[in-house]
Motif scaffolding. Structure first.
Motif, PDB file in Angstrom:
ATOM      1  N   PHE A 573       0.771  -1.060   0.063  1.00 45.50           N
ATOM      2  CA  PHE A 573      -0.108   0.026   0.067  1.00 45.50           C
ATOM      3  C   PHE A 573       1.007   1.200  -0.076  1.00 45.50           C
ATOM      4  CE2 PHE A 573      -3.316   3.335   2.368  1.00 45.50           C
ATOM      5  CZ  PHE A 573      -3.752   2.894   1.327  1.00 45.50           C
ATOM      6  N   GLY A 574       1.843   1.088   0.929  1.00 43.67           N
ATOM      7  CA  GLY A 574       2.643   2.268   1.229  1.00 43.67           C
ATOM      8  C   GLY A 574       3.372   2.856  -0.516  1.00 43.67           C
ATOM      9  N   THR A 577       1.191   4.692  -2.338  1.00 45.48           N
ATOM     10  CA  THR A 577       0.778   5.684  -2.234  1.00 45.48           C
ATOM     11  C   THR A 577       0.128   7.119  -2.450  1.00 45.48           C
ATOM     12  OG1 THR A 577       0.224   5.295   0.247  1.00 45.48           O
ATOM     13  CG2 THR A 577       0.703   7.158   0.060  1.00 45.48           C
ATOM     14  N   ILE A 581      -1.993   9.606  -3.954  1.00 39.65           N
ATOM     15  CA  ILE A 581      -1.882  11.148  -3.523  1.00 39.65           C
ATOM     16  C   ILE A 581      -2.031  12.013  -4.891  1.00 39.65           C
ATOM     17  CG2 ILE A 581      -1.046  12.646  -2.391  1.00 39.65           C
ATOM     18  CD1 ILE A 581       0.120  10.899  -0.231  1.00 39.65           C
ATOM     19  N   GLU A 591      -8.714  10.513   2.502  1.00 40.89           N
ATOM     20  CA  GLU A 591      -8.242   9.986   3.941  1.00 40.89           C
ATOM     21  C   GLU A 591      -9.551  10.197   4.716  1.00 40.89           C
ATOM     22  OE1 GLU A 591      -4.451  11.378   5.802  1.00 40.89           O
ATOM     23  OE2 GLU A 591      -5.398  12.473   6.734  1.00 40.89           O
ATOM     24  N   ARG A 593     -10.311   9.472   8.595  1.00 39.77           N
ATOM     25  CA  ARG A 593      -9.823   9.416  10.328  1.00 39.77           C
ATOM     26  C   ARG A 593     -11.776   9.442  10.750  1.00 39.77           C
ATOM     27  NH1 ARG A 593      -5.194  12.544  11.061  1.00 39.77           N
ATOM     28  NH2 ARG A 593      -4.042  13.010   9.224  1.00 39.77           N
ATOM     29  N   PRO A 598      -4.706  12.025  17.907  1.00 40.38           N
ATOM     30  CA  PRO A 598      -4.068  11.623  18.970  1.00 40.38           C
ATOM     31  C   PRO A 598      -4.406  12.673  20.215  1.00 40.38           C
ATOM     32  CG  PRO A 598      -3.737  13.553  16.706  1.00 40.38           C
ATOM     33  CD  PRO A 598      -4.881  13.032  16.541  1.00 40.38           C
ATOM     34  N   VAL A 599      -3.318  12.452  20.820  1.00 34.85           N
ATOM     35  CA  VAL A 599      -3.454  12.755  22.009  1.00 34.85           C
ATOM     36  C   VAL A 599      -3.650  14.031  22.561  1.00 34.85           C
ATOM     37  CG1 VAL A 599      -3.402  11.324  24.037  1.00 34.85           C
ATOM     38  CG2 VAL A 599      -1.629  12.250  23.052  1.00 34.85           C
ATOM     39  N   GLU A 608      -5.752   7.203  23.059  1.00 34.95           N
ATOM     40  CA  GLU A 608      -7.058   5.678  22.459  1.00 34.95           C
ATOM     41  C   GLU A 608      -6.674   5.438  21.159  1.00 34.95           C
ATOM     42  OE1 GLU A 608     -10.527   6.775  22.013  1.00 34.95           O
ATOM     43  OE2 GLU A 608     -11.241   7.305  24.808  1.00 34.95           O
ATOM     44  N   PRO A 609      -6.617   4.040  20.614  1.00 28.13           N
ATOM     45  CA  PRO A 609      -6.559   3.963  19.448  1.00 28.13           C
ATOM     46  C   PRO A 609      -7.124   4.571  17.944  1.00 28.13           C
ATOM     47  CG  PRO A 609      -6.502   1.927  20.138  1.00 28.13           C
ATOM     48  CD  PRO A 609      -7.013   3.373  21.366  1.00 28.13           C
ATOM     49  N   TYR A 610      -6.661   5.452  17.297  1.00 31.11           N
ATOM     50  CA  TYR A 610      -7.328   6.135  16.084  1.00 31.11           C
ATOM     51  C   TYR A 610      -6.822   5.645  14.411  1.00 31.11           C
ATOM     52  CZ  TYR A 610      -3.621   9.323  15.185  1.00 31.11           C
ATOM     53  OH  TYR A 610      -2.431  10.581  15.364  1.00 31.11           O
ATOM     54  N   SER A 611      -7.579   5.690  14.380  1.00 30.56           N
ATOM     55  CA  SER A 611      -7.159   5.274  12.630  1.00 30.56           C
ATOM     56  C   SER A 611      -8.049   6.325  11.702  1.00 30.56           C
ATOM     57  CB  SER A 611      -8.843   3.999  12.257  1.00 30.56           C
ATOM     58  OG  SER A 611      -9.762   4.328  11.984  1.00 30.56           O
ATOM     59  N   VAL A 612      -5.978   5.664  10.545  1.00 28.50           N
ATOM     60  CA  VAL A 612      -6.349   6.288   9.257  1.00 28.50           C
ATOM     61  C   VAL A 612      -6.383   6.473   8.389  1.00 28.50           C
ATOM     62  CG1 VAL A 612      -5.060   8.099   8.284  1.00 28.50           C
ATOM     63  CG2 VAL A 612      -5.285   8.639  10.983  1.00 28.50           C
ATOM     64  N   ASP A 613      -7.287   5.817   7.961  1.00 28.69           N
ATOM     65  CA  ASP A 613      -7.313   5.125   5.742  1.00 28.69           C
ATOM     66  C   ASP A 613      -7.247   6.395   4.581  1.00 28.69           C
ATOM     67  OD1 ASP A 613      -7.274   2.221   6.934  1.00 28.69           O
ATOM     68  OD2 ASP A 613      -8.953   3.633   7.882  1.00 28.69           O
ATOM     69  N   LEU A 614      -6.317   6.301   3.587  1.00 30.70           N
ATOM     70  CA  LEU A 614      -6.399   6.330   2.916  1.00 30.70           C
ATOM     71  C   LEU A 614      -7.140   5.410   1.311  1.00 30.70           C
ATOM     72  CD1 LEU A 614      -5.052   9.435   1.119  1.00 30.70           C
ATOM     73  CD2 LEU A 614      -3.845   7.858   0.546  1.00 30.70           C
TER      74      LEU A 614
END
Lengths: 670, 440, 245
Positions: A573-574, A577, A581, A591, A593, A598-599, A608-614
């Motif tokens: 995937f990387g 990418t 873009i 993207e 989210r 983030p904290v 907390e885990p958070y997710s970022v998907d492209l």
């Protein structure tokens, strides 16, 4: 009907027989299919070498004479398909061990129906084969492993587009029937609007089957093929789309001299498909999705070559027309064999690693099966158009044809040739990214990582064998081209000589000459020069190494960190990418989210885990989604206004229709 | 000039009053504030700004912050299809020091960047216990060589405060002189590194040449290119008699002119300005909440500078401009540094011009924050630097420190979110972060 | 662009002529020369006791330990010897009293040829040595004119420059970097830290020197050594130094 004719009849019958046998003994069914394919291959070679082969003949239900015939044109397609089928059927003997007999039945039925439609001498039989093919393929896709809902919806999408294609094909056939008064495949007697109608209908119908722009983003091809079992995917992607190409070639061969716009439309559609198919292949993360998108690109290339041929014919440039046709045929052949390898390889890697996800496959396939490794290497490089492989020759020929678009007289056609050339070149670049990604993340990436060591010769040998064919088609291109002369002649309808010759010290017949002559390429010389270069390099290396200390192998330098820790390796995937873009306008990249974030920004008590998907969207898919939504809205509205369920109303509708018919008939015949 | 070096400040959000500072720096035995969570907890108990939220720090502690190598910023867990961690370091030529950066990415774009420190922790501060002041100072200088003057000045101020020792006025002036010279060097060096990253080859060559000239000047005046020993009794010889001062002033003038010309040319280069404009932005609100210091803070529009807010001789007697910018990006940080170079040249002029005629009456040291315990606070090139020293009878009992790099790592990490890989060097250099300051 | 050129022309050539000419006074800081006794005989007791790192023994000064704090200069020692201090064995840095001449210069590692690529590894430094090493690339020294280039990967490096006192955490990364270098290769220890632990000698979690970690070919004492001395070390490695003829 001579012996060859009998063989043709037997070959076609074998597939249907295999389908019947497969219901009880799947393996025997595959074996019979393989045997039928071998027979078909022999007949196809005879059709190209010794002239048309005529098989069984009978009288059709509508009084037309029906028969099985392989001429130069259908012989070529039968040849390409037979090569694919032999490998796929042998591969299936091992691959299909865990699936239901229904897959084997549908597999043989698909092969039989494609053989039937290619060998048919009339469009009625063609349509029967066409429809059987669609339904049988639908059956194959249904056998996919995975969530049932997903499989059903994928198969349904396939069926919808398949039937849409059939509708247009029926329209085209109806047009031919009106003009000729018969279903037989004879040159079209009519001209003008009717032939334009036939052209448009057949282009739409067959393009739908080939999955080219703008129907590619219907995604039926990727979705359906990705979900289908790998042997089914190989058959669908390599030969079902080939059947579409055959239909288009067959109809166009009957239509007579084309107007300029036919070629222009074909070229435009082809070029757009090349670009979009390559782009989507490069950002695909599925070991079968990626080859499926690449099929779009390759079918686009066939259409580009066909478009140039049509334009050249309209302009009276016979040499260019012939050369472009050779390019189209070679592209079809090169793609069919190479793409088969890719799908078989996807099945092989799935067999070994249990996944179709490129990122997860990465590093987990060991190089145990050398045949499969070599075959996959040859096929991916061929699809990336690297010398000395088949795809290189065909891509070179197509670009050479496009370079000659300066010969067209109208400026807009020249301009179209220019733009298409740019699109094809860009597509060729993008497909290299896709193929490097496929090869790299299935086989080459991080081979030191622990992975499954299962070997599977039953899967590997067919992959390797077809890989060898890819190499052979690349090196032996001038001889294969001469062999294809009857096919081009059958299509163009005038005497044809293969564009081969010699230059400098290259022996006559060892080189391909484009135009008259415009450019020159000698495929056999490429590997010879490569071998000489490699030999010199190797000799230099070996001589230079004498007395030097033994080579020392050290781990990859990872800026001082230990190499290859879990989750610390590049993903496929990387790898693409950057493209996502860069091409965000076309791909609709966005993207997404979710989670608190983030904290530092969320002001959270605890992280907390958070997710970022492209996510890559598809503007065409959005269009089709809108279309479906619109259709649903229309249906709902109709249901509310027109189909109220009131019996009296329905009787009134019938009355109106009857009256209208009577009036029309009276006006027409009265 | 006899007022105390440490004066009570009016209540200010950023003021570090002695009682506050007591809680703000780590007690004895801690390698570094960021490794010592008991200290951090006591900081949190006082409810002071600027510090990271208590809960975050608690969670952070659980993530193995005490082990080395350890993360220098609060933990975050980002996930997503195709994401992976890309470890950069600990040895990478892009950053001449050893330290790692874990980059979470799905390719191309940075989703999260975690600096990992501790690779070069030399356990300096605990090793100081029991040493004579001068021996300890030798090691403090070698904690972070490029900012030695600021460290030793802060350390000496803290030690003097702890023991109530007075300092000759001229000694304080000498410290200021050394610090301003080193500030110029560091800012010019940062500029050169950024120019290098932007492939401004001529500009970076000229800038590095200027930085080397400053180093030579430092070596000439103080006997050591990095000012080691320069501020200690018995160190290398200083040449600060009248002739020495005249020579220094004469040598500084052309450097100042060179810098002005150089900077004008940089501003003329669109490619240079474009490359750092908008790169790695730090929002003012984040900077304040997470306790950014120095040019990082001033680039967000907060005009805090210890030289004005913690009035010590001789800054109380000199004119000092306090440059600040608003955008908080790499360009803003660079602009702050550039203006500070100018103001430092001006300060040097004033220092040399008004040099105390004789030793003068010793200045009183700042009152100790507790018996035998003092704080020293100076504005290092990259920001507020605090030393907490316990000393008795000329010997060190314990030392703790909060360096500008400690404070600014999180802001660098936050600023890099959503940046692309190639922004890394511009962003990193613009903060002036030094691993040696964190890995003590 | 023209303004760059104009300025450069105006300023003239800044680059050192070293090694074709001896280092100038501006290029040699006061700390470049190691302290030593002015004459043969036992070293003054005051100097021995004042040394913070125990570099001064009764009979010899260990230049590899000396951190150039200059305290002993007030007690009878003085900067002695040449600017070029590079030696091939750490023991050679222990100068006996009265030895005002330098230790025998290290022979070149001829196998490296005339152009060398350099990789810097910091195993626990204060950043000063790092900056001095990078400093050899600035126009005043211009290492490139002597065929010396920095690389970004040990894979391309001939010479490993090690700065700092080796911490436990950096032992493995250092070994990896050394392993990753192709042969022939050489290692130069820059500054007091990698030779003797420098000012950090004896702290917990630190190795006293590079002994047993990687084989060191050249030692450059100093805290930190001046760029000209680092340049000298690199030249002795590549055999381009005037001193070796």
């Amino acid at each position: 009907m001579d012996a060859w004719g009998a063989a043709l009849t037997v070959a076609v019958a074998t597939f249907f027989g295999a389908a019947a046998v497969a219901a009880i003994r799947p393996k025997l069914g595959y074996a019979l299919s393989a045997a039928g394919a071998v027979l078909l291959l022999a007949v196809a070679v005879e059709a190209l070498v010794g002239g048309p082969v005529r098989g069984a003949a009978w009288s059709g239900p509508l009084g037309d004479p029906e028969s099985l015939v392989l001429d130069g044109l259908s012989g070529f397609f039968a040849l390409a398909a037979a090569v694919v089928w032999i490998a796929t059927a042998v591969y299936s003997l091992t691959y299909d061990a865990r699936r239901s007999p229904l897959l084997a039945v549908c597999f043989s039925l698909t092969l039989g129906s494609i053989a039937l439609l290619v060998a048919s001498s009339s469009f009625l039989l063609f349509l029967i084969g066409w429809e059987t093919m669609t339904v049988a393929s639908y059956g194959m896709i249904l056998q996919a492993l995975g969530r049932r809902g997903r499989v059903f919806s994928a198969a349904f999408v396939f069926l919808v587009f398949g039937e849409a294609s059939t509708l247009f094909v029926i329209l085209a056939v109806a047009g031919l029937r009106v003009g000729n008064g018969t279903f037989a495949e004879v040159p079209f007697a009519s001209a003008g609007d009717l032939s334009a109608l036939v052209f448009v209908a057949s282009l739409l119908g067959f393009a739908l089957k080939m999955g080219v722009a703008p129907f590619h983003m219907s995604e039926w091809l990727p979705i359906a093929h990705s979900s289908a079992p790998s042997n089914a995917s190989a058959v669908l992607s390599s030969t079902l789309t080939l059947a579409g190409a055959y239909g288009l070639f067959r109809v166009l061969s009957l239509l007579g001299p084309p107007p300029l716009w036919w070629g222009a439309v074909t070229l435009g559609i082809g070029a757009a498909s090349v670009l979009l198919g390559a782009l989507f292949a490069a950002v695909s993360e599925h070991t079968k999705g990626l080859p499926a998108y690449s099929t779009i690109e390759n079918n686009g290339l066939i259409l580009v070559a066909l478009g140039v041929a049509l334009l050249a014919r309209a302009e009276g440039l016979t040499d260019l027309c012939v050369f472009a046709l050779f390019a189209a045929f070679y592209q079809a052949l090169a793609h069919a064999v190479a793409k088969t390898v890719l799908f078989l390889a996807a099945g092989w890697t799935e067999h070994v690693t249990g996944t179709f996800d490129l990122t997860s496959v990465g590093g987990r396939v060991k190089r145990g099966d050398r045949a499969a490794f070599a075959g996959t290497l040859a096929a991916t490089l061929s699809l990336a158009a690297a010398p000395p492989l088949a795809g290189f020759v065909s891509e070179w020929m197509i670009l050479e044809s496009l370079f000659q678009s300066y010969q067209f007289v109208p400026a807009w056609v020249q301009f179209l040739g220019l733009v298409s050339g740019a699109a094809v070149a860009l597509g060729a670049g993008l497909i290299v990214i896709a193929m490097v990604k496929f090869l790299g993340f299935t086989l080459l990436w991080n081979p030191s990582a622990a992975g499954a060591a299962r070997r599977s010769p039953g899967l590997a040998v067919p992959i390797g064998a077809v890989g060898a064919v890819v190499l052979g088609l690349g090196i032996g291109a001038p001889w294969v081209l001469r062999f294809l002369t009857p096919s081009v002649a059958a299509f163009s309808g005038f005497p044809v000589t293969a564009p081969v010759g010699g230059l400098l010290s290259v022996p006559n017949g060892w080189s391909i000459l484009s135009g008259s002559p415009f450019g020159i390429l000698s495929p056999p010389m490429v590997p010879i020069l490569l071998a000489i270069g490699a030999g010199v390099g190797a000799a230099y290396y070996l001589l230079g190494r004498r007395g030097a200390p033994a080579a020392r192998v050290t781990p990859v330098w990872m800026a001082g960190s230990p190499p290859g820790r879990d989750g610390e390796v590049y993903t496929s995937f990387g790898y693409s990418t950057g493209l996502r873009i860069m091409m965000s306008t076309v791909l609709g990249t966005r993207e997404i989210r979710s989670g608190a974030g983030p904290v530092s920004e969320a002001g959270l008590a605890t992280p907390e885990p958070y997710s970022v998907d492209l996510e890559v969207l598809d503007i065409f898919k959005l269009f089709y989604d809108d279309l479906v939504r619109g259709g649903e809205a229309l249906a709902t509205a109709l249901k509310a206004r027109v189909m109220t369920g009131d019996l009296g109303r329905y009787l009134a509708y019938i009355l109106v229709v009857v009256l209208a018919t009577v009036i029309y008939v009276a006006a027409a015949f009265g | 000039m006899t007022r105390s070096a440490w004066r009570e400040e009016p209540a200010d959000r950023f003021a570090l009053t002695p009682d506050r500072a007591l809680a703000y720096v780590a007690p004895e035995g801690a390698f570094a504030l960021y490794n010592d969570f008991a200290a951090r907890d006591s900081v949190l108990a006082t409810g002071l700004a600027p510090v990271p939220p208590a809960e975050v720090v608690a969670a952070w502690r659980d993530q193995g912050g005490e082990r080395r190598p350890h993360r220098l910023v609060p933990p975050d867990t980002v996930e997503g299809y195709g994401t992976f961690t890309f470890p950069y370091g600990p040895i990478s030529m892009g950053v001449p020091e050893s330290g790692r950066f874990d980059v979470v990415t799905y390719g191309e774009r940075v989703l999260e960047l975690t600096p990992i420190g501790g690779y070069k922790a030399r356990r300096t501060l605990p090793s100081l216990a029991g040493r004579p002041l001068a021996d300890a100072a030798l090691r403090i200088e070698r904690l972070a060589g490029n900012v030695a003057a600021a460290h030793v000045a802060a350390f000496l101020a803290a030690a003097e405060s702890a023991q109530g020792t007075g300092v000759p006025t001229r000694e304080l002036w000498t410290r200021a002189l050394a610090q301003e010279l080193q500030r110029i060097y560091n800012h010019v060096h940062v500029l050169g590194r950024i120019a290098e990253a932007a492939s401004q080859n001529v500009g970076s060559a000229e800038t590095h040449a200027l930085a080397e000239q400053i180093l030579r000047l430092q070596g000439h005046v103080f006997g050591h290119r990095w000012l080691f020993g320069a501020l200690l009794p018995g160190g290398p010889p200083r040449r600060l008699d009248l002739d020495g001062r005249r020579a220094l002033a004469a040598a500084l003038a052309p450097r100042s002119k060179e810098f002005e010309e150089l900077w004008e040319l940089f501003l003329d280069s669109r490619t240079f300005v474009d490359r750092i404009q908008g790169t790695c932005p730090v929002a003012r609100e984040l900077a304040v909440r997470w306790g950014a210091v120095g040019p990082t803070l001033r680039a967000c529009g907060v005009p805090w500078d210890d030289r004005l807010r913690v009035p010590v001789v001789p800054y109380t007697d000199l004119f000092l401009a306090l440059p600040h910018e608003r955008d908080g990006d790499a360009l803003a940080r660079v602009l702050v540094r550039v203006q500070e170079v100018r103001s430092s040249f001006l300060l040097l002029e004033q220092l040399l011009d008004r040099w105390p005629a004789d030793g003068g009456a010793p200045e009183e040291a700042a009152p100790p924050v507790a018996p035998g315990r003092g704080l020293g606070r100076v504005e290092a090139p990259s920001g507020d630097l605090v030393y907490d020293v316990r000393a008795r009878d000329g010997r060190i009992e314990a030392v703790a420190a909060r360096t500008p790099s400690d404070a600014n790592w999180p802001l660098f990490s936050f600023g890099m979110r959503d940046a692309v890989f190639t922004d890394f060097h511009f962003a990193f250099e613009s903060f002036g972060l030094v691993f040696a300051e964190t890995d003590r | 662009m023209p303004s760059w050129i104009g300025q450069a022309a105006h300023r003239g050539i800044l680059t050192s002529r070293y090694p074709r000419a001896p280092a100038t006074e501006a290029e040699v800081p006061m700390t470049a020369r190691a302290p030593g006794p002015p004459a043969a005989g036992p070293l003054p007791a005051a100097a021995i006791s004042v040394c913070p790192v125990g570099a001064i023994g009764e009979r010899a000064v260990d230049q590899g330990r000396c951190i150039r704090c200059a305290r002993c200069l007030a007690h009878g020692l003085q900067p002695v010897g040449p600017v070029e201090l590079t030696v091939a064995r750490a023991e050679a840095l222990v100068a006996p009293p009265g030895a005002r001449d330098p230790p025998a210069p290290a022979p070149p590692l001829a196998s490296l040829g005339r152009s060398i690529h350099v990789f810097l590894v910091d195993v626990g430094s204060c950043n000063a040595c790092n900056l001095e090493v990078l400093g050899i690339a600035n126009p005043l020294y211009d290492a490139a004119r002597l065929g010396i280039f920095f690389t970004n990967s040990p894979r391309h490096a001939d010479v490993l420059l090690v700065v700092g006192v080796p911490t436990e955490e950096m032992v493995e990364p250092l070994r990896r970097a050394y392993e990753a270098m192709p042969a022939p290769k050489s290692v130069i220890a820059i500054g007091a830290c990698p030779i003797s632990g420098g000012a950090f000698r004896g702290n917990p979690g630190l190795r006293p020197s590079l002994d047993g970690l990687v084989p060191v070919d050249r030692f450059v004492p100093g805290c930190p050594p001046a760029p000209i001395q680092i340049l000298d070390a690199l030249l002795t490695v590549s055999g381009r130094n005037r001193r070796e003829g």
